[in-house]
Design an enzyme around this catalytic site. Structure first.
Site, PDB file in Angstrom:
ATOM      1  N   SER A 103       0.826  -1.201   0.000  1.00 34.56           N
ATOM      2  CA  SER A 103       0.000   0.000   0.000  1.00 34.56           C
ATOM      3  C   SER A 103       0.870   1.264   0.000  1.00 34.56           C
ATOM      4  CB  SER A 103      -0.955  -0.031   1.187  1.00 34.56           C
ATOM      5  OG  SER A 103      -1.926   0.965   1.082  1.00 34.56           O
ATOM      6  N   ASP A 107      -8.198  -5.618  -6.572  1.00 35.81           N
ATOM      7  CA  ASP A 107      -8.060  -4.388  -5.785  1.00 35.81           C
ATOM      8  C   ASP A 107      -8.387  -3.183  -6.649  1.00 35.81           C
ATOM      9  OD1 ASP A 107      -7.339  -2.385  -3.998  1.00 35.81           O
ATOM     10  OD2 ASP A 107      -5.205  -2.549  -4.458  1.00 35.81           O
ATOM     11  N   HIS A 109      -6.480  -5.858  -1.850  1.00 36.58           N
ATOM     12  CA  HIS A 109      -5.433  -4.857  -1.669  1.00 36.58           C
ATOM     13  C   HIS A 109      -4.222  -5.385  -0.915  1.00 36.58           C
ATOM     14  CE1 HIS A 109      -3.725  -0.894  -1.373  1.00 36.58           C
ATOM     15  NE2 HIS A 109      -3.749  -0.909  -0.056  1.00 36.58           N
TER      16      HIS A 109
END
Length: 493
Positions: free
Chosen positions: A196, A414, A470
């Site tokens: 991320s 994602d 994600h």
């Protein structure tokens, strides 16, 4: 501990080379730092909620960074369950910014997780082993960074004022001090990793480590490369890719996508020209189509779990992903798990567990330093943290000039950081394709697709993880363990 050095400057001592004097002084500095660091290490043999002694080596501790050690960074170090003396060393940085290392430990790549089937309100959540932990193949330092994340804290209010650049500098200082305190790991192959928002932090940190080696920073380390999952790398590229991804996943019609592409000229992220009425109308239609889609995994329900502590006036906020939203809170006594099940339900247990005083005492957290543990500290981002860097593509390009190994992987469901944006910036690096797009397998089934690139001694592996969101290991743990095990061993996926 006091150490004194006297250097006689008379003719009788003039034969000592100045380089040797500098080396002696540098070693003294290292000893002083080392002496300061080791006092905060603790080996944890048991944890509340786990039955018996831990079958792996867990160390927690603080390392002070900054001019006066005003920032105290908390870490969890878990030795490899396979060959700790041989396996690589990984520094893992969870995203956010402001998401705790415990989030990565419990929900992604750590050796323990929660027993969701045996939870009842009012009881301490119980822990079970994760058969797909990445500590089965690597020694991993999980770091609560930047300051204000997890159990890391500052001794002054000014210490919490931080941004990308200062966070990277503090993390580099942490790594050097940690290696000084753990000299047996200095020469292990070192990888910097995360997911991320770590896509912003990791490339810059690797560049700082590279620069440090060139100027002789101590201790030297054996950095081999880095790996990143669904990394935020270029804000415009990654956010712009959401519309393209949504179209490829049949979340937008052909007509709406073509109209938006034409009217907005392929730019969907930055606010359009107010006079471009057609583009604004298209983007409103796109937002309507995507508003109820779960950002972190388009295949799962979009819903929110709420919880507040019963005996605390502060609020615990539960995030539906590392890309947190804002929530309305209700008392825990009225809390019911969502129907249908939502991934955010899993995160509730970490808030309950980590805020128990018995747990914090077992982890050797310094009492009174953190009011409420949060999985992802949104107030840190809103109040203190300055997101200074919008793109690390240039850093990625610079790193191709070194002989590093890189792994970039994307959960392919994602919507937050879509794989199509990641592919776009990778293509901009102008690398040579060594192996074309092809499937990789786990247990005889397609686990995703992989392409490998090179430039001189630099190599990059790009892999998708089929059906993962994600934080890919959270969704596809078996496949992701196989991926990292093969890649660290320099085997084809």
């Amino acid at each position: 501990m006091h150490i004194y050095i006297c250097v006689q400057t008379s003719k009788a001592m003039s034969f000592i080379p100045s380089s040797l004097i500098k080396k002696m002084l540098s070693q003294v500095v290292i000893v002083l730092i080392f002496t300061n660091v080791v006092a905060s290490q603790s080996i944890i043999n048991t944890l509340p909620g786990y039955n018996g002694e831990l079958p792996f080596t867990l160390e927690t501790g603080y390392i002070g960074v900054g001019e006066m050690d005003e920032v105290q960074l908390f870490y969890y170090f878990i030795e490899s369950e396979r060959s700790p003396n041989l396996d690589p060393l990984v520094l893992w940085l969870t995203g956010g910014p402001g998401c705790s290392a415990l989030s990565a430990i419990f929900y992604e790549i750590g050796p323990i997780t929660f027993n969701y089937s045996n939870f009842s309100w009012g009881a301490l959540p119980t822990l079970v082993l994760n058969p797909y932990s990445w500590t089965k193949v690597a020694n991993i330092i999980f770091l609560d960074a930047p300051v204000g994340t997890g159990f890391s804290y500052a001794t002054t209010l000014e210490g919490y004022e931080i941004g990308d650049l200062s966070s990277i500098a503090q993390t580099y200082e942490f790594l050097r001090k940690w290696l000084l305190a753990h000299p047996k790991f200095v020469f292990h192959p070192l990888y910097i990793a995360g997911d991320s928002y770590s896509g912003i932090i990791v490339p810059m940190l690797v560049q700082d480590i590279t620069n440090g080696i060139e100027v002789g920073d101590k201790p030297l380390n054996n950095i081999r490369g880095f790996f990143l999952g669904n990394p935020l790398t270029d804000e415009n590229i990654d956010m712009n890719a959401r519309v393209i991804f949504a179209y490829r996943k049949a979340l937008l019609s052909d007509e709406l996508y073509e109209s938006t592409k034409k009217d907005c000229k392929g730019e969907y992220y930055f606010p359009p020209d107010p006079s471009n009425v057609a583009c604004i109308a298209d983007l409103q239609a796109v937002n309507y189509c995507l508003d109820k889609i779960f950002l972190s995994n388009i295949l799962e329900p979009d819903c929110v779990t709420y919880i507040s502590p019963q005996q605390n006036i502060s609020t615990w906020k539960i995030a539906s992903s590392l890309l947190e939203k804002n929530f309305i809170d209700v008392p825990v006594s009225t809390k019911q798990f969502s129907e249908p099940w939502c991934r955010a339900d899993n995160y509730v247990l970490s808030y309950i567990w980590a805020n128990v005083k018995e747990v914090q005492a077992a982890l050797h957290v310094r009492e009174g330093t953190v009011k409420d543990w949060q999985r992802c500290n949104s107030s840190l981002r809103d109040t203190y943290y300055v997101q200074e860097i919008k793109s690390t593509v240039l850093y990625q390009k610079n790193l191709t000039n070194n002989g590093y190994r890189a792994l970039i992987y994307s959960g392919d469901t994602d919507l937050g950081i879509p794989y199509v944006g990641t592919q776009e910036w990778i293509n901009s690096l102008n690398l040579t394709i060594e192996d074309e797009w092809q499937p990789w397998f786990v247990s005889g089934q397609v686990a995703g697709y992989v392409t490998t690139y090179s430039k001189n001694k630099y190599s990059l592996t790009y892999a998708t993880v089929k059906g993962a969101g994600h934080t890919a290991p959270e969704y596809k743990p078996e496949q992701c363990l196989a991926m990292i095990d093969r890649w660290l061993a320099d085997y084809p996926l």
